[in-house]
Design a protein around this motif. Structure first.
Motif, short mmCIF file in Angstrom:
data_model
loop_
_atom_site.label_atom_id
_atom_site.label_comp_id
_atom_site.label_asym_id
_atom_site.label_seq_id
_atom_site.Cartn_x
_atom_site.Cartn_y
_atom_site.Cartn_z
N GLN A 184 -14.77 -45.86 13.06
CA GLN A 184 -15.15 -44.56 12.62
C GLN A 184 -13.78 -44.12 11.42
O GLN A 184 -12.86 -44.32 11.28
CB GLN A 184 -15.15 -42.96 13.51
CG GLN A 184 -16.65 -43.74 13.77
CD GLN A 184 -16.60 -42.41 15.41
OE1 GLN A 184 -15.27 -41.25 15.59
NE2 GLN A 184 -17.38 -42.55 16.56
N CYS A 231 -17.37 -38.31 3.14
CA CYS A 231 -19.02 -37.85 4.19
C CYS A 231 -19.19 -39.21 4.99
O CYS A 231 -20.37 -39.95 4.17
CB CYS A 231 -19.44 -37.07 3.15
SG CYS A 231 -19.34 -35.54 2.80
N PRO A 232 -18.73 -39.68 5.03
CA PRO A 232 -18.79 -40.90 6.50
C PRO A 232 -20.29 -40.77 7.57
O PRO A 232 -20.79 -40.07 7.40
CB PRO A 232 -17.70 -41.50 7.31
CG PRO A 232 -16.66 -40.53 6.98
CD PRO A 232 -17.23 -38.53 6.25
N TRP A 243 -23.19 -41.01 10.15
CA TRP A 243 -22.86 -41.38 11.59
C TRP A 243 -23.49 -42.45 12.05
O TRP A 243 -24.74 -42.44 11.72
CB TRP A 243 -22.90 -40.34 11.87
CG TRP A 243 -23.10 -40.24 13.15
CD1 TRP A 243 -21.89 -39.77 14.53
CD2 TRP A 243 -24.22 -39.77 14.39
NE1 TRP A 243 -22.56 -40.48 15.89
CE2 TRP A 243 -23.98 -39.72 15.65
CE3 TRP A 243 -25.99 -39.66 14.13
CZ2 TRP A 243 -24.57 -39.58 16.70
CZ3 TRP A 243 -26.70 -38.73 15.04
CH2 TRP A 243 -26.42 -39.56 16.84
N ALA A 292 -25.39 -39.56 6.04
CA ALA A 292 -23.94 -39.31 6.08
C ALA A 292 -23.91 -37.63 6.88
O ALA A 292 -24.60 -37.39 7.43
CB ALA A 292 -23.66 -38.84 4.30
N CYS A 293 -22.55 -37.83 7.84
CA CYS A 293 -22.45 -36.48 8.69
C CYS A 293 -23.73 -36.33 9.29
O CYS A 293 -23.85 -34.62 9.91
CB CYS A 293 -22.46 -35.31 7.58
SG CYS A 293 -20.43 -35.49 6.34
N CYS A 347 -22.84 -33.20 3.42
CA CYS A 347 -22.07 -33.30 2.97
C CYS A 347 -21.82 -31.61 2.74
O CYS A 347 -22.90 -31.60 0.91
CB CYS A 347 -22.07 -33.87 2.57
SG CYS A 347 -20.52 -34.95 1.79
N CYS A 374 -18.05 -33.62 5.53
CA CYS A 374 -18.78 -32.91 6.97
C CYS A 374 -18.20 -31.93 6.54
O CYS A 374 -17.41 -31.33 7.33
CB CYS A 374 -18.83 -34.51 7.72
SG CYS A 374 -19.65 -36.05 7.24
N ASN A 380 -16.99 -37.40 10.70
CA ASN A 380 -18.84 -37.70 10.63
C ASN A 380 -19.84 -37.19 11.06
O ASN A 380 -21.24 -37.09 11.34
CB ASN A 380 -19.22 -38.52 10.74
CG ASN A 380 -18.78 -39.43 11.25
OD1 ASN A 380 -18.29 -39.03 13.15
ND2 ASN A 380 -18.70 -41.17 12.36
#
Length: 537
Positions: free
Chosen positions: A20, A37-38, A40, A46-47, A56, A90, A100
């Motif tokens: 992560q 905003c990686p 999940w 995203a987020c 995000c 996020c 995330n």
């Protein structure tokens, strides 16, 4: 030591894998877009937006004015954190947390973060032998495991050419926190060599000192739990009130002094092999660079042999009681000169007997750092020493006592005009995910933890019994083994005695038989010389 090594090995084998964080946010593309905003992995969005975990969103920072202590603007990456690096991150919902939104907020557990728990932080001296060994093993594991989630910045955003040339480095889980403590407290670089502003600290000398370190410990616990899979783990504390020496400086805890060099740790302790990072603040300032996370030498500590002009010794119970009696969280300019300020007195710049700020001698929290006379005595490098964790856990417990006694409103925390980084709505540098100062100006119970010595007497009694049973459980295999061995020895002795007794009885019987025959014959047949002839029916 063998048991410690075994615990470390088992933990390494059982630890889960986490892929992560900002590792995903330190690429050229992310840095230039300024959107962290990686995705999940749980739902591929995203987020975790598809699962309702978060979204995000634009980062909105406070526009309230700062105090006059930092007369610059736009020269430091920590200003208006995290906007220099990211303006979209996020924003997690409900009980979710993380960069995330893939983790649970403090105090919540389970796959959907719906399990509420209150965990207990105990005195390090309440821990059983096994628990102490586990704690040391966890520390050493964190020191020797590269963080899979985070990396550290080894250059400013300007040196990264505004994100087109990322400058980051891998770091161990433990050293990640050493670096964060360095980064929040480092001097501001004004450009060029030996051109710094020393009168700034985004985590010390002002109101956010206690909330920032509270989050630091919560994050540290959180990362240890992820690393080890031990979700019941809590940091222990060292109650140093009235201590005359470093009570935790023993080889079964954080290490005793080396007999060869009192500034080093005993070779009997695992910490003697530790190397420090971010410990050379004057050198970084002279060169105009950031700490790059490289090893810089052994962990240093020489407790009690400190400069008495800086601090007398360890804090007393009376000093703690006086500090707790101060009703104002912070006062005046809200810096080291603040008078009758609980925060300033607990931090150590207010006199713990009078409450007057800018004390010529350091007290309370700062006095212990000075007392340790080594790596702990440098603000920027102090987290290298594991005593830092034990010390700040107890400082946090004093903060918790004050919150419960005075029950301040949220408005009691300064909203404006505090030194830069310390206003209520400011996000704490350099944490990602984001945490605001004001959100940690509340009881620890809201964050899922409690201190054993702050519980009511009945609960403390239960804690003591549980600790005793845990210790007994650790001794039980030895006691059982001793009992079994004792029983076997008793059986062996009994068998031996029985055999000897039987042998003696047989020999005695044979001897008695040979002596009685002539008497029978002589009684029944006087004058006869034959033994059986005279025996008649």
């Amino acid at each position: 030591m063998r048991l410690l090594a075994l615990i470390t090995l088992v933990v390494q084998l059982l630890k889960p894998s986490y892929q992560q964080f900002p590792r995903q946010c330190v690429t050229r593309e992310v840095l230039t877009s300024k959107e962290c905003c990686p995705v999940w992995e749980g739902d591929g969005s995203a987020c975790g937006a598809r699962s309702g975990r978060g979204a995000c969103q634009d980062v909105v920072v406070s526009e309230e004015p700062n105090g006059p202590q930092f007369p610059f603007e736009g020269i430091d990456d920590r200003e208006r954190w995290p906007l220099v690096f990211y303006n979209r991150t996020c924003r997690c919902l409900q009980n979710y947390m993380g960069y995330n939104c893939g983790e649970c907020s403090f105090g919540y557990f389970g796959p959907n973060c719906r399990e509420r728990r209150e965990l207990i932080r105990r005195s390090v001296f309440q821990l059983s032998t096994t628990e102490k060994q586990k704690f040391i093993a966890y520390l050493n594991l964190a020191k020797n495991t590269v963080s899979q989630d985070y990396v550290i910045a080894i250059g400013t955003y300007s040196e990264m050419n505004n994100g087109t040339n990322p400058l980051f480095r891998n770091v161990s889980v433990y050293d990640l926190f050493v670096w964060m403590h360095y980064y929040v407290s480092r001097h501001a670089m004004l450009g060029g060599t030996n051109n710094i502003w020393m009168g700034v600290d985004f985590g010390h000398w002002a109101p956010a000192f206690l909330p920032w370190h509270r989050v630091f410990l919560l994050r540290w616990e959180h990362e240890i739990r992820k690393l080890t899979g031990d979700f019941g783990f809590t940091v222990p504390y060292w109650d140093w009130r009235d201590a005359q020496e470093c009570q935790v400086c023993t080889d079964d805890l954080v290490g005793s002094q080396s007999r060869l060099d009192p500034n080093l740790i005993s070779p009997s302790s695992v910490f003697s092999s530790w190397k420090v990072i971010c410990s050379r603040a004057p050198e970084y300032s002279l060169r105009g660079v950031l700490c790059d996370g490289r090893e810089e030498g052994p962990l240093l500590r020489n407790p009690g042999n400190h400069d008495r002009n800086l601090a007398d010794g360890l804090p007393t119970s009376a000093e703690v009681d006086f500090t707790l009696s101060l009703s104002q969280y912070d006062t005046g300019p809200m810096d080291r000169t603040a008078n009758m300020s609980f925060r300033n007195t607990l931090e150590g710049f207010g006199n713990p007997r009078t409450g007057l700020g800018n004390s010529p001698k350091l007290g309370m929290h700062a006095a212990l750092h000075v007392f340790m006379n080594g790596s702990m005595s440098s603000v920027q490098g102090s987290a290298n020493d594991p005593i830092f964790i034990l010390h700040h856990a107890f400082v946090d417990s004093i903060y918790e006592q004050w919150l419960r006694r005075h029950q301040p409103e949220r408005s009691h925390y300064p909203q404006a005009n505090a030194p830069i980084g310390h206003n209520s709505e400011y996000y704490m540098a350099p944490f990602l995910p984001l945490y605001r100062n004001i959100d940690y100006f509340m009881s620890s119970k809201e964050m899922g933890y409690e201190y054993s010595y702050l519980r009511d007497p009945g609960q403390r009694f239960v804690d003591d019994v549980a600790s005793y049973l845990e210790e007994a459980r650790g001794l039980w295999p030895w006691l059982l083994g001793a009992a079994v061995l004792g029983a076997l020895c008793a059986v062996a002795v009994a068998v031996f005695v029985a055999k000897v007794s039987r042998s003696v009885w047989r020999r005695r019987s044979r001897r008695q038989g040979s002596e009685k025959q002539p008497l029978i014959i002589s009684t029944d047949t006087e004058g006869s010389s034959s033994s059986y002839r005279t025996m008649r029916p």
